[in-house]
Design an enzyme around this catalytic site. Structure first.
Site, short mmCIF file in Angstrom:
data_model
loop_
_atom_site.label_atom_id
_atom_site.label_comp_id
_atom_site.label_asym_id
_atom_site.label_seq_id
_atom_site.Cartn_x
_atom_site.Cartn_y
_atom_site.Cartn_z
N ASN A 136 -6.11 14.01 6.26
CA ASN A 136 -4.14 14.40 7.42
C ASN A 136 -3.00 14.98 6.16
OD1 ASN A 136 -3.03 11.77 5.88
ND2 ASN A 136 -2.20 11.25 7.51
N GLU A 143 2.87 10.37 4.60
CA GLU A 143 1.97 10.52 5.79
C GLU A 143 3.14 11.59 5.97
OE1 GLU A 143 -0.34 9.26 5.81
OE2 GLU A 143 -0.90 8.20 5.84
#
Ligand code: F6R
Length: 250
Positions: A136, A143
């Site tokens: 991702n 993140e």
């Protein structure tokens, strides 16, 4: 940015280990920023082999890791401290007191983040930061989000990251929901960055990282703004990037 392509994981690992060992040879007291995960294991094995042959010593080297799960102590087989001991530190002559990883059991998360930032500062910053890339786009455990987090912080791990990391945990084991991670600023302040990638499942994110827009939704895209990045990958991981016409060395 320099991009090196190897035929396979073994070749990629050897190239990454070459670059790390060059730093250690030229500056024995260098500060290495290290990563866990599947990607660097082959490079660590190569470094161990060179150490055993007497070609390399880590006696003066300092190592500072990117991240650690919150709630896992050094004796937990899935903790990153345990991983680093198993995969590298206990096989080479690095001094234990020269290895740094966030303390997953620290009761006060904010204090632990401040302590870790201070560790990096006291070491004088990172000479070479080794990075893997999550599918991702995460680097460390930064993140995808709405802003680039700057220094060490506590993150809630995304569902996709927890799913990807489930392979390292025994069936049915609880996967931690949070982790400490170095921030984007700490990573970007490293004097050099070495990104290692392997496998077809990384091809798309590698292409987006280095040719797409620089956005917090793709944390690794920030690496486009670093002045000294080397990307080493196997053919499968670099396939999509190659199609964009990027200059790739053999
Ligand atoms: C590990 C880390 C992660 C991994 C990334 C890729 O310390 O910070 O960002 O580098 O998840 O993991 P692998 O190499 O297992 O594909």
């Amino acid at each position: 940015m320099r991009i090196y392509e190897a035929a396979d994981y073994r070749g990629m690992s050897r190239r990454a280990a070459n670059i790390i060992s060059a730093h250690v040879i030229l500056k024995p007291a260098c500060v290495l920023g290290l990563a866990t995960g599947r990607t660097p294991v082959g490079a660590y094995q190569q470094l161990i082999e060179w150490y055993r042959k007497g070609d390399l010593s880590f006696r003066e080297t300092r190592a500072v890791n990117l991240d650690e799960y919150r709630g896992l102590g050094p004796g937990h087989p899935q903790s990153y401290r345990f991983f680093m001991q198993e995969q590298l530190f206990s096989h080479i002559d690095i001094r234990p007191e020269n290895t740094f990883i966030p303390d997953g059991l620290a009761p006060d998360a904010d204090a632990e983040c401040r302590r870790y930032n201070e560790v990096i500062r006291t070491l004088g910053g990172i000479d070479l930061q080794l990075l893997g890339i999550g599918r991702n786009g995460h680097i460390g455990f930064n993140e995808p989000g709405r802003a680039f987090e700057l220094e060490t912080h506590l993150v809630d791990l995304s569902a996709s990251t927890r799913a990807a990391n489930a392979r390292f945990f025994p069936d049915g084991a609880e996967i931690p929901g949070q982790a400490f991670t170095m921030g984007i600023k700490s990573i970007m302040q490293a004097r050099r960055i070495l990104v290692a990638v392997s496998g077809a499942e990384k091809a798309e994110i590698v292409m987006r990282a280095f040719t797409g827009p620089v956005v917090p939704g793709v944390p690794c895209s920030i690496l486009q703004l670093h002045p000294d990045v080397t990307l080493v990958g196997d053919r499968a991981a670099l396939a999509a990037l190659r199609k964009t016409g990027a200059r790739i060395c053999g």
